[in-house]
Design a protein around this motif. Structure first.
Motif, PDB file in Angstrom:
ATOM      1  N   ARG A 347       0.839  -1.207   0.000  1.00 59.57           N
ATOM      2  CA  ARG A 347       0.000   0.000   0.000  1.00 59.57           C
ATOM      3  C   ARG A 347       0.870   1.252   0.000  1.00 59.57           C
ATOM      4  O   ARG A 347       0.598   2.223  -0.703  1.00 59.57           O
ATOM      5  N   GLY A 348       1.903   1.236   0.838  1.00 57.07           N
ATOM      6  CA  GLY A 348       2.781   2.396   0.934  1.00 57.07           C
ATOM      7  C   GLY A 348       3.534   2.661  -0.357  1.00 57.07           C
ATOM      8  O   GLY A 348       3.633   3.813  -0.816  1.00 57.07           O
ATOM      9  N   MET A 349       4.060   1.609  -0.975  1.00 57.62           N
ATOM     10  CA  MET A 349       4.803   1.782  -2.222  1.00 57.62           C
ATOM     11  C   MET A 349       3.880   2.259  -3.345  1.00 57.62           C
ATOM     12  O   MET A 349       4.272   3.064  -4.192  1.00 57.62           O
ATOM     13  N   LEU A 350       2.642   1.773  -3.339  1.00 56.29           N
ATOM     14  CA  LEU A 350       1.666   2.233  -4.327  1.00 56.29           C
ATOM     15  C   LEU A 350       1.333   3.705  -4.104  1.00 56.29           C
ATOM     16  O   LEU A 350       1.198   4.473  -5.064  1.00 56.29           O
ATOM     17  N   ARG A 351       1.220   4.101  -2.848  1.00 61.30           N
ATOM     18  CA  ARG A 351       0.945   5.501  -2.527  1.00 61.30           C
ATOM     19  C   ARG A 351       2.063   6.398  -3.063  1.00 61.30           C
ATOM     20  O   ARG A 351       1.817   7.463  -3.634  1.00 61.30           O
ATOM     21  N   ILE A 352       3.296   5.962  -2.876  1.00 63.18           N
ATOM     22  CA  ILE A 352       4.441   6.728  -3.365  1.00 63.18           C
ATOM     23  C   ILE A 352       4.391   6.831  -4.884  1.00 63.18           C
ATOM     24  O   ILE A 352       4.545   7.919  -5.462  1.00 63.18           O
ATOM     25  N   ARG A 353       4.173   5.707  -5.550  1.00 63.31           N
ATOM     26  CA  ARG A 353       4.125   5.699  -7.012  1.00 63.31           C
ATOM     27  C   ARG A 353       2.990   6.593  -7.525  1.00 63.31           C
ATOM     28  O   ARG A 353       3.178   7.366  -8.476  1.00 63.31           O
ATOM     29  N   ASP A 354       1.840   6.504  -6.905  1.00 70.06           N
ATOM     30  CA  ASP A 354       0.693   7.306  -7.341  1.00 70.06           C
ATOM     31  C   ASP A 354       0.943   8.800  -7.145  1.00 70.06           C
ATOM     32  O   ASP A 354       0.537   9.626  -7.973  1.00 70.06           O
ATOM     33  N   THR A 355       1.601   9.150  -6.040  1.00 72.80           N
ATOM     34  CA  THR A 355       1.893  10.562  -5.778  1.00 72.80           C
ATOM     35  C   THR A 355       2.832  11.121  -6.835  1.00 72.80           C
ATOM     36  O   THR A 355       2.624  12.228  -7.346  1.00 72.80           O
ATOM     37  N   TYR A 356       3.865  10.368  -7.167  1.00 72.04           N
ATOM     38  CA  TYR A 356       4.774  10.806  -8.223  1.00 72.04           C
ATOM     39  C   TYR A 356       4.047  10.884  -9.569  1.00 72.04           C
ATOM     40  O   TYR A 356       4.285  11.800 -10.373  1.00 72.04           O
ATOM     41  N   ALA A 357       3.162   9.917  -9.822  1.00 71.63           N
ATOM     42  CA  ALA A 357       2.437   9.897 -11.098  1.00 71.63           C
ATOM     43  C   ALA A 357       1.573  11.147 -11.267  1.00 71.63           C
ATOM     44  O   ALA A 357       1.457  11.686 -12.376  1.00 71.63           O
ATOM     45  N   VAL A 358       0.997  11.628 -10.184  1.00 71.41           N
ATOM     46  CA  VAL A 358       0.199  12.857 -10.238  1.00 71.41           C
ATOM     47  C   VAL A 358       1.086  14.034 -10.634  1.00 71.41           C
ATOM     48  O   VAL A 358       0.693  14.888 -11.435  1.00 71.41           O
ATOM     49  N   ARG A 359       2.303  14.074 -10.100  1.00 76.66           N
ATOM     50  CA  ARG A 359       3.226  15.161 -10.442  1.00 76.66           C
ATOM     51  C   ARG A 359       3.632  15.103 -11.908  1.00 76.66           C
ATOM     52  O   ARG A 359       3.778  16.139 -12.552  1.00 76.66           O
ATOM     53  N   VAL A 360       3.811  13.891 -12.408  1.00 78.20           N
ATOM     54  CA  VAL A 360       4.133  13.740 -13.831  1.00 78.20           C
ATOM     55  C   VAL A 360       2.967  14.238 -14.685  1.00 78.20           C
ATOM     56  O   VAL A 360       3.153  14.952 -15.675  1.00 78.20           O
ATOM     57  N   LYS A 361       1.759  13.884 -14.290  1.00 83.41           N
ATOM     58  CA  LYS A 361       0.565  14.297 -15.032  1.00 83.41           C
ATOM     59  C   LYS A 361       0.419  15.812 -15.040  1.00 83.41           C
ATOM     60  O   LYS A 361       0.000  16.412 -16.040  1.00 83.41           O
ATOM     61  N   ARG A 362       0.791  16.446 -13.907  1.00 87.81           N
ATOM     62  CA  ARG A 362       0.686  17.903 -13.813  1.00 87.81           C
ATOM     63  C   ARG A 362       1.821  18.622 -14.530  1.00 87.81           C
ATOM     64  O   ARG A 362       1.776  19.840 -14.724  1.00 87.81           O
ATOM     65  N   GLY A 363       2.870  17.880 -14.870  1.00 87.04           N
ATOM     66  CA  GLY A 363       3.997  18.481 -15.571  1.00 87.04           C
ATOM     67  C   GLY A 363       5.086  19.020 -14.672  1.00 87.04           C
ATOM     68  O   GLY A 363       6.035  19.655 -15.140  1.00 87.04           O
ATOM     69  N   SER A 364       4.982  18.794 -13.359  1.00 91.90           N
ATOM     70  CA  SER A 364       6.011  19.279 -12.431  1.00 91.90           C
ATOM     71  C   SER A 364       7.154  18.290 -12.270  1.00 91.90           C
ATOM     72  O   SER A 364       8.136  18.576 -11.584  1.00 91.90           O
ATOM     73  N   LEU A 365       7.033  17.118 -12.903  1.00 95.16           N
ATOM     74  CA  LEU A 365       8.052  16.086 -12.824  1.00 95.16           C
ATOM     75  C   LEU A 365       8.023  15.303 -14.132  1.00 95.16           C
ATOM     76  O   LEU A 365       6.949  15.034 -14.671  1.00 95.16           O
ATOM     77  N   SER A 366       9.199  14.955 -14.654  1.00 92.69           N
ATOM     78  CA  SER A 366       9.231  14.155 -15.880  1.00 92.69           C
ATOM     79  C   SER A 366       9.140  12.677 -15.531  1.00 92.69           C
ATOM     80  O   SER A 366       9.405  12.276 -14.396  1.00 92.69           O
ATOM     81  N   GLN A 367       8.784  11.867 -16.505  1.00 88.35           N
ATOM     82  CA  GLN A 367       8.709  10.426 -16.272  1.00 88.35           C
ATOM     83  C   GLN A 367      10.084   9.883 -15.899  1.00 88.35           C
ATOM     84  O   GLN A 367      10.207   9.002 -15.030  1.00 88.35           O
ATOM     85  N   GLY A 368      11.121  10.410 -16.522  1.00 92.49           N
ATOM     86  CA  GLY A 368      12.474   9.966 -16.193  1.00 92.49           C
ATOM     87  C   GLY A 368      12.848  10.290 -14.763  1.00 92.49           C
ATOM     88  O   GLY A 368      13.481   9.472 -14.069  1.00 92.49           O
TER      89      GLY A 368
END
Length: 715
Positions: A347-368
């Motif tokens: 659950r925790g690792m998924l939460r981390i991944r999902d949080t980063y994914a939101v930032r990628v979607k918003r454009g504040s973080l690249s996929q790389g």
């Protein structure tokens, strides 16, 4: 082009000079040498002007280079001189550079900020090393650029980019600066001085010289630029309505599009003069220095330079643990997240991944960037797997028995010298330290939720915590991009303990007739981005529930807060359950006033016979904040904080206190210590023990002094 024999003129003989002059291969080198950051202190502007005039009068000079010695180009003005008379302004020295008959090249490395960047913008050409960081951060100090920055940057980079740089106050890297047209060339793999001389020789004969001021006004905006201007106006109205500087900056950028250069500079100068002496700017400057003062640890000067934490572990993969793990990864520090069950870890690792994914979607973080950070986070299920980490942060639920057990296990496995840290928000550090055989290595590292977003880390010193441990924890948190302040160990430490009275009063005012939406509106009107009840819904009403139960069990006189307790017991824990102080419909995070809450409040008031009345906005504001000012004075009396300004830093970065108010204690001084003490005394007579005035508050009021000048006892 005729050949020049190399001629090197000696540096100015006076070693106290902050600007030096030399000539090499027909290029005059004007170097700012004012350690540690090459600030525009007394004499620097004058020195630049003198050297420019000298170079123009020298027949052997064909071009000029402006550069900085040491680690930076020019990191801006000396902030301490704001509000005082300056014989020479940045506007004048920048104009001298621009007016030069010989081309001037700015060679930037490190920081080129504020007046430093304004000098570079006035040069005819700009080159930079890859490490250069450019910016006009004046709005963060409640002022605007005053050396022609709004006019030149708009003409060079366009209004959209100019507004982004000025209103955000952010630092722009060399590559982005080149894309925006601010930098003409990036120098990589070559000595900047050598490259600057070569570049200057290459442009020495070019005419006419490209002067930003000569760009015609009346620029026809693109659709994107017009949209950006409109968006800036709306954002300022919504987010910066309490501040003058952003609106004035927008006004000056628009002037650069519609007025002659000299008129735009005159407007910029007039607006700056107004802002420089404003209460807004004074408060923001105080906050700036308070943050830097908080990094100083009395008694730790002899501990030597703190080492960088190269590997870390977090115990607990819940909301806090996940956020702390991401903070490590964001700083490039490998981190292991420990959970005893595979389900909780997943659950925790998924939460981390999902949080980063939101930032990628918003454009504040690249996929790389997301992939690189995820690679630094490893989930583990055994304590032995974290044994070699340099630091470990326990981030489990606020229960003493669980924390004691964890620290006992950490003591058994962690390598000697590892930092043993707890993210507890209230529990005495000594309780955890005494569960180990190395209490000197145990301290608090109290992150604020969400830890990957909030900037504050309150480092808490127990009675046996070594000074080296405090210094190392502070260094670790700063490496993670956090703002730090030290507190002594007590219930709630300095941050939460000083805020508890505010939270108590807002709950009790509910019982007396106020509503959550009324209190929230008062605090938003004061300058908070959100009201305290709306914030409580985000963090969760259950977070403080266990703490209240613990305090009630330990203190028979503890005044229970019936309304929030009943809401939690009804399952209303905030946004995560779809209802708390407000209702949230169909996943929407917009708070809606809820009749259920009003019914609970009415039931509590009737049950305990509490009379109902109306509140003025001023009474709500003062009752909330004076309660915390009084408690902060008691914290300082007891030596649980080093400085008044440290408490202000905690409120600014931990609780979203309006920065243009300076901080809780700075704001209290604008009301006056005597007025605060008088009101606290009156409420003590009306409400009883919880309003008993602190000794320090009384002493300062009696002396007619300022709260921000008070000193805390030694931790």
């Amino acid at each position: 082009m005729r050949l020049h024999k190399q001629r090197l003129e000696g540096k100015l003989m006076n070693q106290a000079q902050t600007v030096t002059y030399a000539v090499e291969d027909g290029v005059a080198l004007i170097a700012v040498n004012n350690p540690p950051v090459n600030a525009l202190a007394a004499g620097v502007r004058e020195g630049i002007m003198e050297c420019v005039m000298r170079a123009n009068a020298d027949a052997e000079v064909d071009a000029i280079v402006l550069l900085g010695e040491g680690k930076n180009f020019i990191a801006g003005a000396d902030i301490r001189r704001l509000g005082s008379v300056r014989p020479v302004s940045t506007r004048k020295s920048a104009a001298t550079l621009e007016a030069s008959d010989k081309p001037v090249v700015a060679a930037m490395h490190g920081y080129a900020l504020g007046g430093g960047l304004e000098h570079a913008l006035a040069c005819h050409y700009r080159i930079a090393s890859p490490d250069a960081r450019l910016g006009l951060p004046e709005v963060k100090l409640g002022i605007i650029p005053a050396g022609g920055g709004t006019q030149r940057l708009t003409r060079i980079a366009g209004p959209a980019a100019s507004l982004d740089v000025i209103l955000s106050g952010r630092h722009v890297g060399a590559e982005e600066a080149q894309r925006l047209g601010i930098v003409d060339a990036i120098v990589d793999g070559t000595d900047l001085r050598t490259a600057a001389i070569r570049f200057a020789r290459g442009v020495a004969s070019r005419r006419p010289l490209p002067r930003a001021r000569d760009s015609a006004q009346g620029i026809e905006l693109t659709e994107a630029e017009a949209t950006a201007l409109d968006a800036a106006r709306k954002s300022i109205t919504k987010k910066s309505r309490h501040l003058k500087a952003p609106a004035y900056a927008l006004e000056c950028v628009e002037a650069a599009l519609t007025r002659p250069f000299d008129e735009g500079v005159a407007l910029e100068e007039a607006r700056f003069a107004e802002l420089e002496s404003s209460e807004e700017s004074k408060a923001l400057r105080y906050a700036f220095f308070a943050e830097r003062e908080a990094a100083k640890i009395p008694g730790a000067e002899s501990t030597g330079k703190a080492p960088r934490i190269r590997s870390a572990a977090v115990i607990g993969a819940g909301t806090m643990g996940s956020g702390i793990a991401m903070s490590y990864a964001d700083a490039g520090i490998p981190v292991k997240v420990l959970e005893v069950t595979r389900e909780a870890l997943d659950r925790g690792m998924l939460r981390i991944r999902d949080t980063y994914a939101v930032r990628v979607k918003r454009g504040s973080l690249s996929q790389g960037e997301m992939d690189a950070r995820l690679a630094l986070i490893e989930g583990v299920q055994s304590y032995e797997a974290i044994a070699d980490c340099d630091a470990v942060v326990e981030a489990v639920f606020e229960r003493i028995d669980i924390k004691q057990e964890i620290f006992g296990r950490l003591d058994a496995v962690m390598k000697p010298g590892a930092l043993l840290l707890t993210n507890s928000s209230a529990i005495d550090i000594d309780i955890m330290a005494n569960a180990t055989s190395r209490p000197q290595d145990v301290a608090g590292a109290h992150f604020f939720a969400p830890a990957n977003v909030m900037k504050l880390c309150e480092v808490v010193r127990g009675s046996k915590t070594a000074p080296e441990t405090v210094a190392n924890a502070m260094k670790m948190a700063r490496d993670m991009g956090k703002v730090c302040a030290v507190a002594g160990s007590c219930d709630g430490f300095a941050a939460n303990r000083s805020r508890v009275p505010m939270m108590t009063e807002m709950m009790l005012m509910l019982e007396e007739g106020a509503t959550p939406e009324q209190i929230d509106k008062v605090m938003v009107d004061f300058g908070y981005p959100m009201g305290p009840f709306a914030v409580n819904d985000i963090s969760g009403l259950d977070v403080s529930y266990e703490g209240r139960k613990r305090r009630a069990a330990a203190n028979p006189e503890y005044r229970k807060l019936h309304v929030p307790d009943r809401l939690v017991e009804m399952g209303r824990k905030g946004q995560k359950t779809g209802a708390g102080w407000y209702a949230y419909h169909d996943g929407d995070r917009t708070p809606h006033p809820d009749d259920v809450v009003k019914q609970v409040i009415a039931q509590v008031a009737a049950e305990f016979g509490i009379p109902q009345r109306t509140f003025t906005d001023e009474e709500i504001l003062h009752r909330l904040l004076f309660a915390s000012v009084n408690e902060a004075c008691k914290i300082l009396e007891e030596g649980k904080a080093y400085r008044v300004s440290d408490i202000d830093v905690m409120w600014l970065y931990g609780f979203g206190f309006p920065r243009h108010r300076g901080g809780l204690m700075y704001w209290a001084d604008t009301v006056g210590a005597q007025a605060v003490w008088q009101q606290v005394t009156e409420w003590h007579e009306r409400y009883g023990k919880r309003w008993q005035p602190g000794r320090l508050l009384g002493e300062i009021a009696a002396a007619g002094g300022a709260l921000r000048e008070a000193k805390g006892a030694s931790l």
